[in-house]
Enzyme design. Structure first.
Site, PDB file in Angstrom:
ATOM      1  N   LYS A 121       0.858  -1.180   0.000  1.00  0.00           N
ATOM      2  CA  LYS A 121       0.000   0.000   0.000  1.00  0.00           C
ATOM      3  C   LYS A 121       0.897   1.233   0.000  1.00  0.00           C
ATOM      4  O   LYS A 121       1.735   1.403   0.889  1.00  0.00           O
ATOM      5  CB  LYS A 121      -0.904  -0.002   1.231  1.00  0.00           C
ATOM      6  CG  LYS A 121      -1.751   1.260   1.334  1.00  0.00           C
ATOM      7  CD  LYS A 121      -2.774   1.184   2.442  1.00  0.00           C
ATOM      8  CE  LYS A 121      -3.554   2.480   2.536  1.00  0.00           C
ATOM      9  NZ  LYS A 121      -4.555   2.436   3.603  1.00  0.00           N
ATOM     10  N   LYS A 177      -2.278  -1.498  -3.792  1.00  0.00           N
ATOM     11  CA  LYS A 177      -3.124  -0.310  -3.716  1.00  0.00           C
ATOM     12  C   LYS A 177      -2.267   0.943  -3.815  1.00  0.00           C
ATOM     13  O   LYS A 177      -1.276   1.028  -3.083  1.00  0.00           O
ATOM     14  CB  LYS A 177      -3.860  -0.335  -2.379  1.00  0.00           C
ATOM     15  CG  LYS A 177      -4.723   0.860  -2.096  1.00  0.00           C
ATOM     16  CD  LYS A 177      -5.315   0.711  -0.735  1.00  0.00           C
ATOM     17  CE  LYS A 177      -6.095   1.959  -0.403  1.00  0.00           C
ATOM     18  NZ  LYS A 177      -6.551   1.956   0.955  1.00  0.00           N
TER      19      LYS A 177
HETATM   20  C1  PBG Z   1      -7.099   3.699   5.580  1.00  0.00           C
HETATM   21  C2  PBG Z   1      -7.584   3.414   4.215  1.00  0.00           C
HETATM   22  C3  PBG Z   1      -7.487   4.314   3.159  1.00  0.00           C
HETATM   23  C4  PBG Z   1      -8.102   3.730   2.059  1.00  0.00           C
HETATM   24  C5  PBG Z   1      -8.568   2.466   2.445  1.00  0.00           C
HETATM   25  N1  PBG Z   1      -8.224   2.280   3.803  1.00  0.00           N
HETATM   26  C6  PBG Z   1      -6.947   5.703   3.116  1.00  0.00           C
HETATM   27  C7  PBG Z   1      -5.625   5.995   3.656  1.00  0.00           C
HETATM   28  O1  PBG Z   1      -4.743   5.140   3.770  1.00  0.00           O
HETATM   29  O2  PBG Z   1      -5.450   7.164   4.015  1.00  0.00           O
HETATM   30  C8  PBG Z   1      -8.215   4.412   0.741  1.00  0.00           C
HETATM   31  C9  PBG Z   1      -9.187   3.886  -0.233  1.00  0.00           C
HETATM   32  C10 PBG Z   1      -9.523   4.810  -1.349  1.00  0.00           C
HETATM   33  O3  PBG Z   1      -8.904   5.870  -1.575  1.00  0.00           O
HETATM   34  O4  PBG Z   1     -10.453   4.454  -2.088  1.00  0.00           O
HETATM   35  N2  PBG Z   1      -6.711   2.713   6.412  1.00  0.00           N
END
Ligand code: PBG
Length: 325
Positions: free
Chosen positions: A196, A249
């Site tokens: 991520k 992601k």
């Molecule tokens: C946070 C989380 C995020 C997303 C999913 N879980 C945002 C972040 O890490 O700030 C983002 C998903 C999206 O942008 O569609 N744990």
């Protein structure tokens, strides 16, 4: 006329033939649809995310019914928490009275066949808006994991199919796996956000949940977008720690990482087409710069072609509808 041995255009002559030789098929059963859940009924449309709203309990059940009728049976739940319920350690994330465990029970009751993923991280519940515990402006790793374990157990107890740690703390997949097993939840899976990235493409999501970090950024735990070899390291660690599904992601700007995962992973590879990727498609569509329907299908095709077995996408229902027509 020339005498070419090869004329690739021969296989592109009709739609029937192109369909016959097509390498990548779109299939709604391979998609996961994110749902933003809140306590009170009534849909609150999210202006940046075409067709997506924050949903109360009855709205969620309605939306799931719609999805299942379109062939989409997997869902990821994300909670919208009122500001006054947030605190420094995100206590509500560990309460069985929170909206997430409550919704899990309601959904499983009505749609036992649905596959449910629940997010493991503190950010929607934390007054800091960080995924982990904050002390002296640092995000604590091992102390956070203790809390993530409690969050995972509450969700397992409420009937989740997969806990999905999106927090990027080191070692959390293994620690959560052990805790689930030692409490008798050996059938609850870990769907790991393995690679991520610290991406700007999460903007609309953070607005939708009001979960942006109050200070600092997430670069000390989420990955540097410049790194690929490091993704392989994260993948291998999560596989060793017992992840059942590994996810990349964002998706669209990270197709090389998806392809890398496909080559090296022994478990299913998922990719998350995140909020900013989805929003860009519709923003351009609204300006008349491209056809949003086609852009959505093309982007999903690309993510699958790169190697994703599963795609988490806000476009799941819209794309499923397009495929039906
Ligand atoms: C946070 C989380 C995020 C997303 C999913 N879980 C945002 C972040 O890490 O700030 C983002 C998903 C999206 O942008 O569609 N744990």
């Amino acid at each position: 006329m020339f005498n070419f041995n090869h004329r690739p255009r021969r296989l592109r002559q009709s739609e029937t033939l192109r369909t016959l030789v097509r390498e990548t098929e779109l299939n709604p059963t391979k998609w996961v649809y994110p749902l933003f859940v809140k306590n009170e009924n009534g849909r609150e449309p999210i202006s940046s995310l075409h067709g997506i709203s924050r949903l109360g309990p009855d709205d969620v059940l309605e939306e799931i019914k719609r999805a299942i009728d379109l062939g989409v049976s997997s869902f990821a739940l994300f909670p919208k928490i009122d500001d006054q319920l947030k605190d420094a350690s995100g206590s509500l994330s560990r309460s069985p009275n929170d909206i997430v465990p409550q919704m899990l029970k309601k959904i499983k009751d009505k749609f036992p066949e649905a596959i449910l993923l629940t997010d493991i991280a503190l950010d929607p519940y934390s007054s800091y808006g960080h995924d982990g515990l904050v002390r002296n402006q640092k995000i604590l790793n091992d102390e956070t994991i203790e809390l993530l374990i409690e969050q995972a157990l509450v969700q397992a107890q409420a009937g989740t199919d997969f806990v999905a740690p999106s927090d990027m703390m080191d070692g959390r997949v293994g620690a959560i796996r052990q805790a689930l097993d030692s409490h008798g939840y050996c059938d609850v899976g870990v769907w790991s956000y393995a690679a991520k990235y610290a991406s700007c493409f999460y903007g609309p999501f953070r607005q939708a949940l009001d979960s942006a970090p109050k200070s600092g950024d997430k670069k000390t735990y989420q990955m540097d977008p410049a790194n690929k070899r490091e993704a392989l390291r994260e993948l291998n660690l999560d596989l060793q720690e017992g992840a059942d599904v590994v996810m990349v992601k964002p998706a669209g700007s990270y197709l090389d990482i998806i392809s890398l995962f496909k080559t090296h992973s022994t478990v299913p590879v998922a990719a998350y087409q995140v909020s900013g990727e989805y929003a860009m498609i519709w923003a351009a569509h609204e300006r008349g710069w491209l056809d949003g329907d086609r852009a959505l299908l093309e982007s999903l095709t690309s993510i699958h072609r790169a190697g994703a077995d599963i795609v988490v996408t806000y476009g799941a229902l819209h794309a499923a509808q397009l495929l039906q027509n």
